[in-house]
Design an enzyme around this catalytic site. Structure first.
Site, PDB file in Angstrom:
ATOM      1  N   MET A  56      -6.987   6.237 -13.618  1.00 42.91           N
ATOM      2  CA  MET A  56      -7.057   5.031 -13.137  1.00 42.91           C
ATOM      3  C   MET A  56      -8.260   4.341 -12.403  1.00 42.91           C
ATOM      4  SD  MET A  56      -3.001   4.589 -11.945  1.00 42.91           S
ATOM      5  CE  MET A  56      -3.185   3.015 -10.880  1.00 42.91           C
ATOM      6  N   SER A 100      -4.586   2.858   4.648  1.00 39.84           N
ATOM      7  CA  SER A 100      -4.578   2.294   3.174  1.00 39.84           C
ATOM      8  C   SER A 100      -4.418   0.536   3.545  1.00 39.84           C
ATOM      9  CB  SER A 100      -3.517   2.598   2.220  1.00 39.84           C
ATOM     10  OG  SER A 100      -3.845   2.105   1.099  1.00 39.84           O
ATOM     11  N   HIS A 158       7.136  -6.951  -2.609  1.00 42.41           N
ATOM     12  CA  HIS A 158       6.822  -6.546  -1.299  1.00 42.41           C
ATOM     13  C   HIS A 158       7.960  -6.994  -0.210  1.00 42.41           C
ATOM     14  CE1 HIS A 158       3.400  -4.571  -2.533  1.00 42.41           C
ATOM     15  NE2 HIS A 158       2.207  -5.375  -2.422  1.00 42.41           N
ATOM     16  N   ARG A 200       6.431   5.196   1.124  1.00 39.75           N
ATOM     17  CA  ARG A 200       4.950   6.050   1.549  1.00 39.75           C
ATOM     18  C   ARG A 200       5.080   6.522   2.943  1.00 39.75           C
ATOM     19  NH1 ARG A 200      -1.266   4.437   0.213  1.00 39.75           N
ATOM     20  NH2 ARG A 200      -2.378   6.594   0.658  1.00 39.75           N
ATOM     21  N   LYS A 243       0.867  -1.215  -0.055  1.00 34.84           N
ATOM     22  CA  LYS A 243       0.194  -0.057   0.181  1.00 34.84           C
ATOM     23  C   LYS A 243       0.870   1.200   0.004  1.00 34.84           C
ATOM     24  CE  LYS A 243      -3.376  -0.531  -0.502  1.00 34.84           C
ATOM     25  NZ  LYS A 243      -4.365  -1.078  -1.738  1.00 34.84           N
ATOM     26  N   SER A 244       1.865   1.186  -0.700  1.00 35.56           N
ATOM     27  CA  SER A 244       2.760   2.548  -1.084  1.00 35.56           C
ATOM     28  C   SER A 244       3.018   2.937  -2.173  1.00 35.56           C
ATOM     29  CB  SER A 244       4.240   1.848  -0.360  1.00 35.56           C
ATOM     30  OG  SER A 244       4.277   1.609   1.127  1.00 35.56           O
ATOM     31  N   GLY A 245       2.078   2.572  -3.053  1.00 37.48           N
ATOM     32  CA  GLY A 245       2.000   3.098  -4.373  1.00 37.48           C
ATOM     33  C   GLY A 245       2.411   2.053  -5.544  1.00 37.48           C
TER      34      GLY A 245
END
Length: 304
Positions: free
Chosen positions: A241, A147, A117, A139, A56-58
Site C-alpha cells: 500500500m 499516529s 469517525h 487500535r 488513525k485506527s486503521g
C-alpha cells in the site's frame, strides 16, 4: 437529538480549511449546524456497508480490504481512483474536493461503502433503522495517539501543535477532533450487542491478516477463493500500500497532505509509541487508562 453547544474557534489555522462544531461535547470537523442537520438526516440503504473508526485506527487499511472484497480481489478495479475518492466519509469535506463527501455518497449507486469517525451515539438514525452492517476497527490508544499527532503535523487543515506533549494532553482529555478515544471505543463496543457490528482490532489484523479477513468475509456473507484471500492479504499489506499511489495519499495535493513533514503511511507497526512516550508519559497514561476503562471488557495489546 444531539445537542450542538457552540462553534469552536480553530487553533491558529486557516479557518476556511477547518471548521469545528461541538456536538454533545464532541469536537467534529463539520461545516455548519445546517450541514450537521443534513448528516443526521442522511438516508441509509439496507445494503450500505459502514466502516467506522476513531481517527488513525486503521480506517484506510480496512477500506482497502473491504474494497478488495467487494471487487473479488480485482486489484485494477481498486486502483481506478485515489482511495479518498473511492469511498466517502459521512461527515467530512476535504479542502481539495469540490463538494462534501456526504453529497458524493448521495450520488453513489448501491452497494455503498461509507466511512465515518463519528462516535456511535452520533451516527445518523437511519443507519440503525436500516440495520446496516458496520465494520468497526479499534487500535491501541498509545499508537493511535502517536499516529494522530503525526497526521496533525502533515495535514494542513488540522490545527498546528507545538509538540507531542501538547497533543498527548489534549488526547487524554478528549480535546481533539472526534473527542475521547476512550468513549469512542467503549460506545461502539456496547453498540455491537444490539446492532450488526463486526468489532475488529488493528493489532489482530496486523498479527494475522488472513484470519481477520476471513472474519470479514463471514460477516459480509461473502465467499471467495483462498487465492483471492491471499491476493487481498498481499495487496493490503503495509509495504504494498505504501508504494501504491492510489492508496498512499501521495496523489493528494501537497498543500493538503505534506509528505515532506510526515508520510501518511508512516510505520503501521504496533508498539511505535515506545519510541515517543517518556516513562512519565507512559505511567500517567496507564493510570488514566485504568480509570477510564475500569468497567469495560475491552482489552488492547500494547504491541505484537
Amino acid at each position: 437529538m444531539a445537542k450542538i453547544e457552540k462553534n469552536v474557534p480553530t487553533m491558529e489555522k486557516e479557518p476556511e480549511l477547518l471548521n469545528v462544531l461541538e456536538v454533545d461535547g464532541v469536537p467534529l470537523p463539520v461545516l455548519s449546524k445546517e450541514w450537521w442537520d443534513k448528516i443526521c438526516n442522511f438516508q441509509a440503504k439496507p445494503d450500505d456497508l459502514i466502516l467506522a473508526t476513531y481517527p488513525k485506527s486503521g480506517t484506510h487499511w480496512m477500506q482497502e480490504i473491504l474494497d478488495m472484497i467487494q471487487n473479488n480481489g480485482d486489484v485494477e478495479k481498486c486502483k481506478t481512483d485515489h482511495s479518498l475518492h473511492r469511498h466517502p466519509f459521512l461527515e467530512l469535506k476535504f479542502p481539495h474536493k469540490e463538494k462534501p463527501d456526504l453529497e458524493i455518497a448521495l450520488e453513489m449507486s448501491s452497494p455503498r461503502l461509507i466511512k465515518t469517525h463519528l462516535p456511535s451515539h452520533l451516527i445518523p438514525p437511519s443507519i440503525w433503522k436500516e440495520n446496516c452492517k458496520i465494520v468497526y476497527v479499534a487500535r491501541n490508544p498509545k499508537d493511535c495517539l502517536v499516529s494522530y499527532y503525526h497526521f496533525h503535523r502533515m495535514a494542513s487543515f488540522l490545527p498546528d501543535l507545538q509538540n507531542l506533549e501538547e497533543f498527548y494532553e489534549k488526547f487524554i482529555l478528549g480535546k481533539v477532533l472526534y473527542g475521547s478515544w476512550f468513549d469512542h471505543v467503549k460506545g461502539w463496543w456496547a453498540a455491537k450487542d444490539t446492532h450488526r457490528i463486526l468489532y475488529l482490532f488493528y493489532e489482530d489484523i496486523k498479527k494475522n491478516p488472513k484470519h481477520e479477513i476471513h472474519k470479514v468475509l463471514e460477516f459480509l456473507d461473502k465467499t471467495v477463493s483462498e487465492d483471492v484471500v491471499n491476493k487481498i492479504v498481499h495487496h493490503t499489506s503495509f509495504d504494498v500500500m505504501k508504494d501504491n499511489p492510489m492508496a498512499n495519499h501521495t496523489a493528494v495535493p501537497s498543500h493538503i497532505f505534506n509528505h515532506s513533514i510526515s508520510k501518511f503511511m508512516r510505520k503501521g507497526m504496533p508498539g511505535d509509541w515506545k519510541n515517543h512516550f517518556t516513562v512519565a508519559m507512559n505511567e500517567n497514561f496507564d493510570k488514566h487508562y485504568e480509570k477510564k476503562m475500569a468497567r469495560s471488557t475491552l482489552n488492547f495489546c500494547p504491541d505484537i
